[in-house]
Design an enzyme around this catalytic site. Sequence first.
Site, PDB file in Angstrom:
ATOM      1  N   HIS A   1       0.850  -1.195   0.000  1.00 14.28           N
ATOM      2  CA  HIS A   1       0.000   0.000   0.000  1.00 14.28           C
ATOM      3  C   HIS A   1       0.883   1.242   0.000  1.00 14.28           C
ATOM      4  O   HIS A   1       1.707   1.441   0.901  1.00 14.28           O
ATOM      5  CB  HIS A   1      -0.933  -0.001   1.216  1.00 14.28           C
TER       6      HIS A   1
ATOM      7  N   GLU B   1       1.738   3.865   3.017  1.00 16.34           N
ATOM      8  CA  GLU B   1       2.178   3.350   4.317  1.00 16.34           C
ATOM      9  C   GLU B   1       3.701   3.333   4.362  1.00 16.34           C
ATOM     10  O   GLU B   1       4.353   2.294   4.331  1.00 16.34           O
ATOM     11  CB  GLU B   1       1.550   1.959   4.530  1.00 16.34           C
TER      12      GLU B   1
ATOM     13  N   ARG C   1      -3.114   4.850  -2.262  1.00  6.80           N
ATOM     14  CA  ARG C   1      -2.983   3.493  -1.696  1.00  6.80           C
ATOM     15  C   ARG C   1      -2.706   2.411  -2.752  1.00  6.80           C
ATOM     16  O   ARG C   1      -1.903   1.515  -2.549  1.00  6.80           O
ATOM     17  CB  ARG C   1      -4.305   3.185  -0.972  1.00  6.80           C
TER      18      ARG C   1
HETATM   19 ZN   LIG Z   1      -2.041  -1.471   4.147  1.00  6.36          ZN
END
Ligand SMILES: [Zn+2]
Length: 261
Positions: free
Chosen positions: A20, A23, A78
Amino acid sequence: MKIGNQESAKKGVFVECGIHAREWISPAFCQWFIAEAVKTYGKNKEMTKLLDSLIFHVLPVFNIDGYVWTWTSDRMWRKNRAPTPNDKCFGTDLNRNFNISWDGIYRDDEPCSGGYAGTAPESAPETQAVTRYIRDSLSSLKAYISFHSFSQLLLYPYGYTSEATPNHEKLEEMAKSALKALQSLYNTTYTYGPIYTTIYPVCGSSIDWTYDIGIKYSFVFELRDEGEYGFLLPEHDIEATCEETMLAVKSMANYLIDQDI
Ligand SMILES: [Zn+2]
């Protein structure tokens, strides 16, 4: 990157970071892990033991174009950046694109949403590349550890059903000792449990798939913090997060060796 003593290490652990894009602490941890492993092998007794027994297959950034996008255009992105059937919206959520309950009732089939599962299982080239690699290395892989943020959780299968896995007790035991090690450094507290009952149901996630094909020690970390900064974890927390997480990973690796998994 594969790290380990190829003469003596017969078993492997796959370490997945950066699936992702936003992150950022996840790829940071993988880089930290690689640096620590290569710097302390032969000097630190524990690391030497671990790398003499296990090969770590480290994927520092799973979602490459998404990650770049968070640096250049949208910090909170994301998914990956591939076109979708809707020409106004981009990106497949790679952690919903694996071939495990892909078409389940929790599938997100809206190309414009953040959890879009793609047009088919393994439709994304990133998923295809990783699953091909894992299938090829399957006979040696004993554990799979995926790193996300945030929420301070250590999770294990299943994500697509509330049913417990056959080795639920072992997974729980391994998670407990890993978190005890993690907490010993800065008293950071985590919660643990199956994905489905601890956070929310998911379809097509990487660790459900790796578990299903035979890697019975598959885990997901949701790293710091608990929501104060969320994805925007401040730079001064990076080192402490990596140090404590390293203790958890070492604990898990020791468990695999000691239990002869
Ligand atoms: Zn994640």
